[in-house]
Write an enzyme that holds these catalytic residues in place. Structure first.
Site, PDB file in Angstrom:
ATOM      1  N   ALA A  42       6.410  -4.618   3.775  1.00  0.00           N
ATOM      2  CA  ALA A  42       5.489  -3.982   3.189  1.00  0.00           C
ATOM      3  C   ALA A  42       5.027  -5.323   2.568  1.00  0.00           C
ATOM      4  CB  ALA A  42       6.158  -3.271   1.289  1.00  0.00           C
ATOM      5  N   ALA A  58       6.556  -8.900  -6.384  1.00  0.00           N
ATOM      6  CA  ALA A  58       7.088  -7.852  -5.143  1.00  0.00           C
ATOM      7  C   ALA A  58       6.862  -6.354  -5.424  1.00  0.00           C
ATOM      8  CB  ALA A  58       8.758  -8.294  -5.655  1.00  0.00           C
ATOM      9  N   ASN A  59       7.614  -5.970  -4.450  1.00  0.00           N
ATOM     10  CA  ASN A  59       7.186  -4.273  -4.118  1.00  0.00           C
ATOM     11  C   ASN A  59       9.082  -4.066  -3.791  1.00  0.00           C
ATOM     12  OD1 ASN A  59       8.063  -3.970  -0.969  1.00  0.00           O
ATOM     13  ND2 ASN A  59       6.106  -6.138  -0.920  1.00  0.00           N
ATOM     14  N   HIS A  60       9.359  -2.343  -3.807  1.00  0.00           N
ATOM     15  CA  HIS A  60      10.675  -1.860  -3.698  1.00  0.00           C
ATOM     16  C   HIS A  60      10.856  -1.549  -2.514  1.00  0.00           C
ATOM     17  CE1 HIS A  60      11.279  -1.175  -8.175  1.00  0.00           C
ATOM     18  NE2 HIS A  60      10.097  -0.402  -7.935  1.00  0.00           N
ATOM     19  N   SER A  61      10.089  -2.488  -1.719  1.00  0.00           N
ATOM     20  CA  SER A  61      10.716  -2.162   0.076  1.00  0.00           C
ATOM     21  C   SER A  61      12.372  -2.973  -0.006  1.00  0.00           C
ATOM     22  CB  SER A  61      10.130  -3.120   0.746  1.00  0.00           C
ATOM     23  OG  SER A  61      10.209  -2.514   2.580  1.00  0.00           O
TER      24      SER A  61
END
Ligand code: CTP
Ligand code: CA
Length: 240
Positions: A100, A33-36
């Site tokens: 993102a 995943a990512n931090h968005s």
């Protein structure tokens, strides 16, 4: 303009906003995943609604409540987001790619949970590239305009989060990205200081050549209005 009054300058226009961050599954219990946080995409939806637009939110893993009046569709992975954008972009006047999107995804998703085995090395995760949805959207539009001048979306907006590196400043990278992507506007977010999940944002809006168009700082909804101001400006230029 600080007066608090919002112009209904997007009345009747359909705005498609992607928000949040995609998740790429490794096995039934794990994902990349990512931090968005989805907050900037949400703010864009709120701002566009306030200006009279018909808003569809493509939400990638966002918990927040749907802004009243918006249509919402939830997606998980980059591939799901790509499919949804491909389906909906032809009916959008404005496409805003605030999500993102994962650049890489596991080549295969393990059917069963990956187990560690005594005495064995960690297993590698074999990754493959995802589709660049923004770039593809620009290409598809260009191809359609060859046969149907004015083909939708009239305006395509991308986002770029950059940290910069030893070789290039974040701004240089953003200008290059603007040219590479070909979106009508690219909203550059300088991540050098790290702002994920924050309530405020500071962005520089670039045109398709990577040149400066505007700068906006403040609450994410203010930034959203700043971006939409530029969208409205372009819509006025190109009454497609
Ligand atoms: N984007 C997209 N599809 C992808 C990756 C990114 O549509 N597979 C969109 C994002 O939604 C954003 C813009 O492209 O609007 C820029 O994303 P970013 O990750 O900054 O750019 P990349 O081209 O992926 O380059 P980088 O290698 O810096 O991550
Ligand atoms: Ca990326």
């Amino acid at each position: 303009d600080g007066s608090g009054a919002v112009r209904r300058d997007l009345e009747g226009l359909r705005v498609l906003v992607t928000a949040g961050g995609t998740r790429e599954e490794i096995d039934p219990v794990r994902y990349i995943a990512n931090h968005s946080s989805g907050k900037q995409g949400w703010a864009l939806a709120h701002a566009a609604l306030a200006r009279g637009a018909q808003v569809t939110l493509l939400a990638a893993n966002v918990e927040a409540e749907t802004p009243p009046g918006a249509e919402r569709r939830d997606v998980g992975s980059a591939a799901e987001l790509a499919a949804a954008v491909a389906e909906l972009r032809e009916d959008a006047d404005v496409l805003v790619m605030a999500a993102a999107v994962a650049d890489f995804t596991p080549r295969t998703r393990a059917e069963a949970k990956i187990k560690k085995v005594e005495g064995q090395d960690a297993p590698p995760i074999d990754l493959t590239r995802t589709e660049d949805i923004l770039r593809r959207s620009v290409e598809v539009r260009a191809a359609r305009r060859e046969v149907a001048p004015g083909a939708a979306p009239r305006i395509i907006v991308g986002f770029a989060a950059e940290t910069g590196s030893a070789q290039s400043s974040s701004l240089e990278l953003a200008r290059l990205k603007a040219r590479r992507k070909g979106a009508d506007l690219l909203v550059f977010n300088d991540l050098t200081a790290g702002v994920f999940g924050a309530e405020t944002n500071s962005v520089r809006i670039l045109d398709t050549e990577g040149a400066d168009v505007a700068e906006v700082t403040g609450e994410k909804v203010r930034v959203a209005h700043g971006v939409l101001d530029q969208v409205v400006g372009l819509l006025g230029d190109v009454r497609l």
